[in-house]
Design a protein around this motif. Structure first.
Motif, mmCIF file in Angstrom:
data_model
loop_
_atom_site.group_PDB
_atom_site.id
_atom_site.type_symbol
_atom_site.label_atom_id
_atom_site.label_comp_id
_atom_site.label_asym_id
_atom_site.label_seq_id
_atom_site.Cartn_x
_atom_site.Cartn_y
_atom_site.Cartn_z
ATOM 1 N N ALA A 111 0.830 -1.213 0.000
ATOM 2 C CA ALA A 111 0.000 0.000 0.000
ATOM 3 C C ALA A 111 0.865 1.265 0.000
ATOM 4 O O ALA A 111 0.524 2.263 -0.653
ATOM 5 C CB ALA A 111 -0.927 -0.004 1.220
ATOM 6 N N GLU A 167 0.504 4.047 -3.028
ATOM 7 C CA GLU A 167 0.341 5.495 -2.797
ATOM 8 C C GLU A 167 1.501 6.277 -3.389
ATOM 9 O O GLU A 167 1.303 7.325 -4.008
ATOM 10 C CB GLU A 167 0.238 5.790 -1.289
ATOM 11 C CG GLU A 167 -1.155 5.633 -0.753
ATOM 12 C CD GLU A 167 -1.375 6.316 0.600
ATOM 13 O OE1 GLU A 167 -2.532 6.369 1.039
ATOM 14 O OE2 GLU A 167 -0.406 6.796 1.226
ATOM 15 N N TYR A 209 -3.372 5.490 -5.939
ATOM 16 C CA TYR A 209 -4.534 5.583 -5.063
ATOM 17 C C TYR A 209 -4.100 6.104 -3.704
ATOM 18 O O TYR A 209 -2.983 5.858 -3.275
ATOM 19 C CB TYR A 209 -5.168 4.188 -4.902
ATOM 20 C CG TYR A 209 -6.396 4.165 -4.009
ATOM 21 C CD1 TYR A 209 -7.613 4.687 -4.448
ATOM 22 C CD2 TYR A 209 -6.333 3.616 -2.721
ATOM 23 C CE1 TYR A 209 -8.737 4.669 -3.620
ATOM 24 C CE2 TYR A 209 -7.451 3.589 -1.902
ATOM 25 C CZ TYR A 209 -8.645 4.122 -2.355
ATOM 26 O OH TYR A 209 -9.755 4.114 -1.553
ATOM 27 N N TYR A 234 -5.222 5.826 0.225
ATOM 28 C CA TYR A 234 -6.082 5.065 1.141
ATOM 29 C C TYR A 234 -6.518 5.926 2.329
ATOM 30 O O TYR A 234 -5.680 6.579 2.944
ATOM 31 C CB TYR A 234 -5.318 3.862 1.721
ATOM 32 C CG TYR A 234 -4.763 2.891 0.714
ATOM 33 C CD1 TYR A 234 -5.420 1.700 0.429
ATOM 34 C CD2 TYR A 234 -3.545 3.146 0.076
ATOM 35 C CE1 TYR A 234 -4.893 0.784 -0.482
ATOM 36 C CE2 TYR A 234 -3.015 2.246 -0.841
ATOM 37 C CZ TYR A 234 -3.694 1.070 -1.115
ATOM 38 O OH TYR A 234 -3.167 0.176 -2.016
ATOM 39 N N LYS A 240 -4.677 2.642 5.381
ATOM 40 C CA LYS A 240 -3.964 1.485 4.811
ATOM 41 C C LYS A 240 -4.093 0.251 5.705
ATOM 42 O O LYS A 240 -3.966 -0.867 5.236
ATOM 43 C CB LYS A 240 -2.470 1.814 4.616
ATOM 44 C CG LYS A 240 -2.210 2.761 3.466
ATOM 45 C CD LYS A 240 -0.727 3.032 3.281
ATOM 46 C CE LYS A 240 -0.219 4.150 4.156
ATOM 47 N NZ LYS A 240 -0.775 5.477 3.823
ATOM 48 N N MET A 244 -8.339 -1.779 4.990
ATOM 49 C CA MET A 244 -8.807 -1.581 3.615
ATOM 50 C C MET A 244 -10.183 -2.204 3.385
ATOM 51 O O MET A 244 -10.545 -3.195 4.015
ATOM 52 C CB MET A 244 -7.824 -2.230 2.635
ATOM 53 C CG MET A 244 -6.419 -1.685 2.673
ATOM 54 S SD MET A 244 -5.418 -2.537 1.400
ATOM 55 C CE MET A 244 -3.765 -2.074 1.963
ATOM 56 N N GLU A 266 -10.241 -1.905 -2.150
ATOM 57 C CA GLU A 266 -8.864 -1.442 -1.948
ATOM 58 C C GLU A 266 -7.886 -2.613 -1.917
ATOM 59 O O GLU A 266 -6.782 -2.541 -2.460
ATOM 60 C CB GLU A 266 -8.774 -0.614 -0.661
ATOM 61 C CG GLU A 266 -9.446 0.746 -0.794
ATOM 62 C CD GLU A 266 -9.631 1.479 0.538
ATOM 63 O OE1 GLU A 266 -9.856 2.695 0.497
ATOM 64 O OE2 GLU A 266 -9.554 0.833 1.604
ATOM 65 N N THR A 300 -4.769 -3.270 -4.585
ATOM 66 C CA THR A 300 -3.403 -3.472 -4.085
ATOM 67 C C THR A 300 -2.820 -4.780 -4.612
ATOM 68 O O THR A 300 -1.684 -4.823 -5.103
ATOM 69 C CB THR A 300 -3.399 -3.476 -2.540
ATOM 70 O OG1 THR A 300 -4.157 -2.352 -2.067
ATOM 71 C CG2 THR A 300 -1.986 -3.379 -1.992
#
Length: 426
Positions: A218, A222, A227, A229, A232, A235, A239, A243
């Motif tokens: 994650a 990012e 994306y 979150y 993280k 999720m 999401e 990932t």
């Protein structure tokens, strides 16, 4: 009277009959008195992972107090399982804070009474307030401040503000990042996005422990700008899908040399040069360096993924064993253990007492980010840094103040593990 006490009493009577003609010297020679005394000795069964179970700590505690520590080493997942299913199988638990969401609702942990903890008020504000040097740090995932206080000694709920009772007293914690081989990469690395940079195709590796590996992934997602979150550490299914899809695409393109599970595996991958960038733990970087090989625990602009462990007490613990467990926790916070852990690159719960047990040059290197005034050695005498070198990540404030998220167990954990296994199998 217990069977053991009956046996002891009957044995003593028989022994007195046999030795009455020999006088007191005969009784002493048989070892009767030491055996009676031995019954009063406290042995604490310490459940945790082998990482935190250090023989030298147990030996030093026994030398100082006479109380024996008996290590029960299991995996992180099994620490939680035992706490939930067999709370009478240990006297002291060393658990990660993210496991508390599974343990505390069972009622199997006793709130630790901070009035019995001498240095409770000196525990780092990172845990009690989520702050380092007065500044808030990232609290995505299971930040300790969310789960450190209980409503009462026998509560199954976390308190939303400080109380007299703590779920766990911190043992060790750190903030993890990527490990790199600077001698093989030969350029600056400053972003998590580099883990999936095609430049390192076949020479990258990620940690294959789902709940931790997905957090690293994650951080990469990012950093790549794919994306952002909301959390993280917790999720949604969508999401998780995004990932894992990102990881599978990279894997199919040959990005990963390995998905490692074991500390030694991560060390060997780096030391051999098969991998030049990977998820890594601070002590593993240290282990590579002790082989005389360049390896950095690389500070990255997006911040660190943090983790933390702490001591907990089973709800059923009472009497002398409970007193012994409190004595151990107090001893652990008193400085010797903290200094010992700090010298391995971890961080301890009470900085003030640890500082008092470290040499000024050691404290300056490990905690203040200053160049080493002389060679830095591990507690076992291994050379960790030469004079003039600076610790990766700099000072305690710089590193722990740079936390982006914490290890966590998600609400959608079962789904996440299923999807992670699809990535491993892809």
């Amino acid at each position: 009277m217990s069977d053991a006490m009956k046996d002891s009493t009957l044995g003593a009577l028989a022994l007195q009959r046999r030795t009455v003609l020999k006088g007191t010297a005969g009784i002493l020679a048989t070892g009767l008195f030491p055996a009676v005394h031995a019954q009063e000795k406290i042995v604490l069964r310490y459940l945790g992972t082998a990482v935190n179970q250090d023989k030298e700590i147990a030996d030093k505690f026994k030398a100082d107090t006479g109380i024996e520590i008996q290590y029960v080493a299991v995996t992180t997942d099994d620490v939680t399982k035992r706490a939930v299913t067999a709370p009478n199988s240990f006297d002291l638990i060393d658990s990660e804070y993210f496991s508390l969401k599974n343990i505390v609702p069972t009622g199997n942990l006793k709130g630790i009474d901070t009035k019995r903890i001498k240095n409770a008020d000196k525990i780092t504000t990172l845990f009690t307030k989520g702050e380092v040097a007065g500044k808030k740090v990232g609290d995505q995932g299971t930040a300790p401040k969310k789960v450190i206080y209980l409503e009462g000694e026998h509560s199954k709920k976390f308190a939303t503000s400080p109380t007299q009772f703590m779920s766990l007293i911190p043992t060790v914690y750190n903030a993890d990042t990527l490990g790199i081989r600077p001698d093989l990469i030969k350029r600056p690395i400053n972003s998590w996005a580099e883990l999936l940079n095609p430049e390192f195709k076949g020479k990258a590796a990620i940690l294959n422990i789902p709940s931790i590996g997905i957090m690293d992934a994650a951080m990469v997602v990012e950093a790549m700008g794919l994306y952002k979150y909301p959390d993280k550490g917790n999720m949604t299914k969508k999401e998780i899908d995004l990932t894992i899809k990102t990881l599978i695409e990279a894997k199919k393109q040959g990005q990963f040399r390995s998905l490692w599970k074991d500390f030694n595996e991560s060390v060997n991958l780096m030391a051999s040069g098969e991998v030049v960038i990977q998820s890594m733990w601070s002590p593993a970087v240290t282990a590579v360096r002790t082989k005389g090989i360049a390896c950095n625990f690389q500070p990255l602009k997006e911040g660190y993924r943090a983790w933390a462990s702490g001591f907990g007490l089973p709800a059923t613990l009472s009497g002398k064993k409970l007193d012994g467990a409190y004595e151990f926790i107090n001893w652990f916070l008193d400085g010797w253990a903290g200094a010992y852990l700090n010298r391995q690159g971890y961080y301890s719960a009470v900085l003030e007492t640890a500082k008092a047990k470290m040499e000024p040059y050691e404290w300056a290197y490990w905690m203040e980010g200053k160049p080493a005034a002389q060679d830095i050695k591990s507690p076992h005498g291994d050379l960790l840094a030469k004079k003039g070198e600076v610790r990766d990540g700099g000072s305690y404030e710089a590193r722990m103040g740079g936390i982006a998220c914490w290890n966590a167990v998600m609400d959608e954990n079962a789904y996440m593990v299923k999807k992670w296994n699809e990535f491993v199998a892809a």
